[in-house]
Design an enzyme around this catalytic site. Sequence first.
Site, PDB file in Angstrom:
ATOM      1  N   ARG A  23      -5.774  77.242  66.072  1.00  0.00           N
ATOM      2  CA  ARG A  23      -7.232  77.319  66.136  1.00  0.00           C
ATOM      3  C   ARG A  23      -7.777  77.336  64.709  1.00  0.00           C
ATOM      4  O   ARG A  23      -7.029  77.436  63.736  1.00  0.00           O
ATOM      5  CB  ARG A  23      -7.735  78.503  66.976  1.00  0.00           C
ATOM      6  CG  ARG A  23      -6.964  79.775  66.956  1.00  0.00           C
ATOM      7  CD  ARG A  23      -6.973  80.530  65.663  1.00  0.00           C
ATOM      8  NE  ARG A  23      -8.316  80.750  65.146  1.00  0.00           N
ATOM      9  CZ  ARG A  23      -8.599  80.958  63.879  1.00  0.00           C
ATOM     10  NH1 ARG A  23      -7.643  80.958  62.963  1.00  0.00           N
ATOM     11  NH2 ARG A  23      -9.826  81.161  63.465  1.00  0.00           N
ATOM     12  N   ALA A  83     -11.187  75.231  62.721  1.00  0.00           N
ATOM     13  CA  ALA A  83     -11.543  73.809  62.732  1.00  0.00           C
ATOM     14  C   ALA A  83     -10.559  72.894  61.976  1.00  0.00           C
ATOM     15  O   ALA A  83     -10.032  71.936  62.565  1.00  0.00           O
ATOM     16  CB  ALA A  83     -12.974  73.646  62.218  1.00  0.00           C
ATOM     17  N   GLN A 140     -10.265  87.452  66.365  1.00  0.00           N
ATOM     18  CA  GLN A 140      -9.686  86.687  65.254  1.00  0.00           C
ATOM     19  C   GLN A 140      -9.768  87.476  63.940  1.00  0.00           C
ATOM     20  O   GLN A 140      -8.909  87.331  63.069  1.00  0.00           O
ATOM     21  CB  GLN A 140     -10.409  85.345  65.084  1.00  0.00           C
ATOM     22  CG  GLN A 140     -10.079  84.312  66.147  1.00  0.00           C
ATOM     23  CD  GLN A 140     -11.031  84.351  67.316  1.00  0.00           C
ATOM     24  OE1 GLN A 140     -11.625  85.395  67.604  1.00  0.00           O
ATOM     25  NE2 GLN A 140     -11.195  83.245  68.014  1.00  0.00           N
ATOM     26  N   ASP A 143     -17.558  75.378  62.017  1.00  0.00           N
ATOM     27  CA  ASP A 143     -16.911  74.450  62.949  1.00  0.00           C
ATOM     28  C   ASP A 143     -17.582  73.088  62.987  1.00  0.00           C
ATOM     29  O   ASP A 143     -16.948  72.079  63.318  1.00  0.00           O
ATOM     30  CB  ASP A 143     -16.872  75.048  64.354  1.00  0.00           C
ATOM     31  CG  ASP A 143     -15.787  76.101  64.436  1.00  0.00           C
ATOM     32  OD1 ASP A 143     -16.071  77.259  64.094  1.00  0.00           O
ATOM     33  OD2 ASP A 143     -14.650  75.747  64.779  1.00  0.00           O
ATOM     34  N   ASN A 179     -20.495  78.253  64.044  1.00  0.00           N
ATOM     35  CA  ASN A 179     -19.272  78.997  63.726  1.00  0.00           C
ATOM     36  C   ASN A 179     -19.066  80.016  64.839  1.00  0.00           C
ATOM     37  O   ASN A 179     -19.861  80.083  65.790  1.00  0.00           O
ATOM     38  CB  ASN A 179     -19.388  79.664  62.351  1.00  0.00           C
ATOM     39  CG  ASN A 179     -18.055  80.171  61.843  1.00  0.00           C
ATOM     40  OD1 ASN A 179     -17.055  79.443  61.862  1.00  0.00           O
ATOM     41  ND2 ASN A 179     -17.994  81.421  61.415  1.00  0.00           N
ATOM     42  N   LYS A 180     -18.014  80.798  64.726  1.00  0.00           N
ATOM     43  CA  LYS A 180     -17.667  81.758  65.776  1.00  0.00           C
ATOM     44  C   LYS A 180     -18.866  82.589  66.220  1.00  0.00           C
ATOM     45  O   LYS A 180     -19.686  83.006  65.404  1.00  0.00           O
ATOM     46  CB  LYS A 180     -16.550  82.661  65.231  1.00  0.00           C
ATOM     47  CG  LYS A 180     -16.058  83.750  66.165  1.00  0.00           C
ATOM     48  CD  LYS A 180     -15.664  83.240  67.518  1.00  0.00           C
ATOM     49  CE  LYS A 180     -14.627  82.137  67.469  1.00  0.00           C
ATOM     50  NZ  LYS A 180     -14.492  81.415  68.769  1.00  0.00           N
TER      51      LYS A 180
HETATM   52  O1  MRU Z   1     -12.298  79.849  68.242  1.00  0.00           O
HETATM   53  P1  MRU Z   1     -11.697  79.691  66.881  1.00  0.00           P
HETATM   54  O2  MRU Z   1     -10.771  80.809  66.523  1.00  0.00           O
HETATM   55  O3  MRU Z   1     -11.077  78.323  66.691  1.00  0.00           O
HETATM   56  O4  MRU Z   1     -12.935  79.777  65.894  1.00  0.00           O
HETATM   57  C1  MRU Z   1     -12.707  79.604  64.520  1.00  0.00           C
HETATM   58  C2  MRU Z   1     -13.920  79.735  63.688  1.00  0.00           C
HETATM   59  O5  MRU Z   1     -15.005  79.948  64.161  1.00  0.00           O
HETATM   60  C3  MRU Z   1     -13.730  79.497  62.204  1.00  0.00           C
HETATM   61  O6  MRU Z   1     -14.590  80.292  61.461  1.00  0.00           O
HETATM   62  C4  MRU Z   1     -14.014  78.027  61.899  1.00  0.00           C
HETATM   63  O7  MRU Z   1     -13.218  77.208  62.718  1.00  0.00           O
HETATM   64  C5  MRU Z   1     -13.793  77.678  60.487  1.00  0.00           C
HETATM   65  S1  MRU Z   1     -12.070  77.673  60.084  1.00  0.00           S
HETATM   66  C6  MRU Z   1     -11.904  77.282  58.454  1.00  0.00           C
END
Ligand code: MRU
Length: 356
Positions: free
Chosen positions: A45, A47, A204, A245, A255-256
């Site tokens: 996981r 991006a 996370q 993302d 983003n998350k």
């Molecule tokens: O659901 P996830 O764990 O894939 O979400 C990840 C995020 O939101 C990160 O902050 C984003 O992908 C940037 S990673 C450099």
Amino acid sequence: MITPVKMEDSRLWILDQSLLPGQEHYIELRTKEEIWAAIKKLQVRGAPAIGVAAAYGLYRAVRDLESANFQDFARDFHWAKEYIATARPTAVNLFWALERMEERLYQLREQADAETPWEEQRAFIKEGLFQEADAIRREDEQSCLAMGEHGLSLLKKGMGILTHCNAGTLATAKYGTCLAPIYLGQERGYQFRVYADETRPLLQGARLTAWELSREGVDVTLICDNMASTVMKQGLIDAVVVGCDRMAANGDGANKIGTSGVAILAKEYGIPFYMFAPTSTIDLDTASGEEIVIEERDGDEIRSLWYKRPMAPEGIKTYNPAFDVTDHEYITAVVTEKGIVRPPYQDSLRELIHGI
Ligand code: MRU
């Protein structure tokens, strides 16, 4: 530093992030179905890491095809690509990496020696696809290092830094996006104090960010998501750094889930909010955050996390959007591998990508 996605002896391995921090366990992915499931279940996981896994995964899914001609090979490749693309909707790197692989397929077709038997051309094309996936991984690593340098120029020694979710080495090929300056600062004696939001529902921040930073010796304090306002008010936070993302042309950044709330708090307390987005995450075809598809995930993630033990009444109604969009007006600057971009993003992002 741990590697979340790796090709070793022609085998594709990912670190199963759903088991962290309890177990460091790599699983091998062979088929498009296994690759799809690993992305869907967040075993890989973040991006950029999703993009790298998808590129290698697509190569791996077609590597053993013995198609009788290019048309058959290209058709099966396209099916695998379209299938993997359905794993998650928000992070644009997934589609970006898959598109790049398909474009390369057609370039390789042009470059293959048409005088040689199809079997030889096929081997040439497969090797080229592997090289392309490998280039995506290497470029992401370089991009993270560059973002680290740019990001560090915004930070000062001894700062308290809040982050949300995980945009570290686990979320990329290596080093991370918004955690890259923390790692560089660590090497250079900056003595940052990092506060990691736990990041409900899948933790996370607690499971991944706190884990990867602490194993590299960074001073990291884990807080619950609802404590961000308190640590800001207490003067413990000098800057917020987060990943992205998908960034729309106007600078709105998905983003998350929970990121936008942190950004609004940061503005209220006068704290700079920096969003880190490699150019592979910037999607100028999406005009604003309103057009970004937000993934909605199974309510069991809220009701019981990944454990069997319930944390909420069985069958309780849930709403579980996995991402939110931070409005561009809350983003102090966007850090990319090509440099730091500031408002108005409508102009500065276009100039960064197209040079006009
Ligand atoms: O659901 P996830 O764990 O894939 O979400 C990840 C995020 O939101 C990160 O902050 C984003 O992908 C940037 S990673 C450099």
